[in-house]
Design an enzyme around this catalytic site. Structure first.
Site, PDB file in Angstrom:
ATOM      1  N   ASP A 106      -8.522  -2.620  -7.112  1.00 31.39           N
ATOM      2  CA  ASP A 106      -7.956  -2.431  -5.780  1.00 31.39           C
ATOM      3  C   ASP A 106      -8.997  -1.888  -4.802  1.00 31.39           C
ATOM      4  O   ASP A 106      -9.601  -0.828  -5.036  1.00 31.39           O
ATOM      5  CB  ASP A 106      -6.767  -1.480  -5.865  1.00 31.39           C
ATOM      6  CG  ASP A 106      -6.087  -1.278  -4.532  1.00 31.39           C
ATOM      7  OD1 ASP A 106      -5.123  -2.005  -4.258  1.00 31.39           O
ATOM      8  OD2 ASP A 106      -6.516  -0.401  -3.770  1.00 31.39           O
ATOM      9  N   SER A 145       0.836  -1.199   0.000  1.00 30.86           N
ATOM     10  CA  SER A 145       0.000   0.000   0.000  1.00 30.86           C
ATOM     11  C   SER A 145       0.880   1.261   0.000  1.00 30.86           C
ATOM     12  O   SER A 145       1.684   1.451  -0.905  1.00 30.86           O
ATOM     13  CB  SER A 145      -0.974  -0.034   1.180  1.00 30.86           C
ATOM     14  OG  SER A 145      -1.962   0.956   1.059  1.00 30.86           O
ATOM     15  N   HIS A 167      -6.667  -5.870  -1.675  1.00 26.01           N
ATOM     16  CA  HIS A 167      -5.624  -4.844  -1.542  1.00 26.01           C
ATOM     17  C   HIS A 167      -4.273  -5.550  -1.421  1.00 26.01           C
ATOM     18  O   HIS A 167      -3.841  -6.180  -2.373  1.00 26.01           O
ATOM     19  CB  HIS A 167      -5.958  -3.927  -0.369  1.00 26.01           C
ATOM     20  CG  HIS A 167      -5.158  -2.660  -0.310  1.00 26.01           C
ATOM     21  ND1 HIS A 167      -4.931  -1.863  -1.418  1.00 26.01           N
ATOM     22  CD2 HIS A 167      -4.530  -2.033   0.722  1.00 26.01           C
ATOM     23  CE1 HIS A 167      -4.202  -0.807  -1.072  1.00 26.01           C
ATOM     24  NE2 HIS A 167      -3.936  -0.895   0.220  1.00 26.01           N
TER      25      HIS A 167
END
Length: 419
Positions: A296, A200, A363
């Protein structure tokens, strides 16, 4: 940002697809609203096996004398699990993620959390997925020196300024530097193999710092970088605006990042554009692997359909559960996937780079055991994420690049659902 109450259940869906569920609510039980990053990380924690060993937090002593401090002025920290056997001289650095602060108010708030102060960091963390020390869970990196560098600067380990009036320290670049000095002193300078990874905001950080990492180590060391869920796109949201660009512009402005960004990029683009990885990855000289879901979850929640772009809540059900989207909404997500594919086109032309874009609503995939390397993990061309990353890092296969067919063809996904 979306607020949720911690309540997680995991169910196995039809077609062998795993769905993880987060229920909506108002706070974390302590009076603080939970944002999307926290919601996802809480979910991922719940998905961990209960018997996972914990790795203690180490604070970097003396970092404050070099100005390398978290947002609130506390010492930065990391978790290290030492390598053994054939991996004793190999090093994996995982940069923690957790969003950004993009204005004075959000940075002040962040100081009161583990993402802005080591006072609130967990004293020990479970190492799973790419950080696991078990060969059956992490076949290629289990016996390496594995480090998780905690994230407490709010700008993907970038920035070198401060706000005197609010005692906010924007010192991500200095944290990066003192952490690398620490790891080199612990033996990384003798590494024969090294991998810089991140998830991330940490995945963006691994892109921003990849070539710097390469320069820290001897030319004889095999060095590569991995970005997991770090391919944040400069996309148009459901209202026709640019929610993520506005957020990134705030990060760049409040932390004064202009001077810290790639000059190769800023020579021809504005500073905010140079915080977007799509404008950076093709210029990275060090071998890089991009791992991302085409849909995502974080970007759907915070970039494509945040509440500010959808005040009437038309997208609320769809962005929470893709099975509740209508055909035009799915088409909007398909256009986002197309933008993702186009954004990595030039990057993928390099033989040294790797790519794994699967068509899932998820994610991060490297630190979750169920998505990294398990019996029912997601697959692309018959390969799980761990197998593809390993094939690429160790040059076991040529041209390790895979882009999934569009939704709903992939039946191996572990999708996230926000209820």
């Amino acid at each position: 940002m979306k607020s949720v109450l911690l309540w997680v259940a995991v169910v196995v869906c039809l077609l062998c697809s795993v769905t993880a569920v987060i229920r909506s609510g108002s706070s974390d039980g302590f009076g603080k609203p939970i944002d999307t990053d926290t919601a996802i990380s809480l979910l991922e924690y719940k998905l961990m096996a209960p018997s996972v060993p914990m790795v203690p937090l180490t604070l970097i002593r003396g970092a404050d004398s070099k100005g390398a401090v978290c947002l609130d002025g506390t010492l930065p920290g990391y978790h290290l699990d030492r390598g053994f056997g054939s991996g004793a001289n190999s090093w994996l650095i995982q940069l923690e993620g957790g969003g950004w602060c993009n204005n004075h108010r959000s940075c002040v708030y962040r100081k009161t959390s583990r993402r802005g102060s080591s006072k609130f960091m967990e004293k020990a963390l479970a190492f799973t997925g790419i950080l696991s020390n078990k060969s059956e869970e992490n076949p290629d990196f289990f016996n390496w020196n594995r480090i998780k560098l905690r994230y407490c600067d709010g700008a993907s380990f970038s920035g070198d300024s401060q706000d005197e009036s609010s005692q906010l320290f924007y010192r991500g670049q200095r944290i990066w530097q003192v952490a690398m000095e620490e790891f080199l002193s612990l033996g990384m300078k003798q590494a024969n193999q090294a991998l810089l990874s991140g998830c991330s905001a940490g995945g963006l950080a691994s892109i921003l710092h990849c070539d710097e990492f390469r320069e820290l180590l001897p030319s004889s060391t095999k060095v590569k970088c991995l970005s997991d869920a770090g391919m944040f796109l400069d996309a148009v949201d459901v209202s026709g605006g640019h929610s993520l660009r506005n957020m990134f512009q705030g990060v760049v402005t409040v932390q004064n990042l202009q001077k810290d960004l790639s000059s190769t990029c800023t020579n021809h683009l504005d500073p905010t554009s140079c915080f977007f990885p799509q404008n950076l990855v093709s210029d990275i000289k060090t071998p890089m692997f991009l791992l991302n879901t085409a849909y995502d979850s974080w970007q759907i929640q915070e970039s494509l359909a945040p509440p500010t772009a959808d005040p009437g809540g038309i997208w609320k059900a769809c962005k929470s559960d893709h099975s509740r989207c209508n055909s035009s909404q799915i088409q909007f997500f398909e256009e986002f996937r197309t933008q993702m594919v186009l954004a990595v086109n030039s990057f993928s032309n390099s033989d040294q780079n790797g790519l794994y874009i699967n068509s899932c609503f998820a994610h991060c995939q490297t630190e979750r055991q169920d998505t990294w390397f398990a019996q029912d993990s997601p697959q692309l061309n018959g390969k799980r994420v761990a197998e593809s990353v390993g094939d690429w890092y160790f040059d076991r296969a040529n041209n390790v690049k895979a882009i999934d067919c569009p939704y709903p063809c992939d039946t191996t996904c572990h999708n996230l659902i926000f209820e």
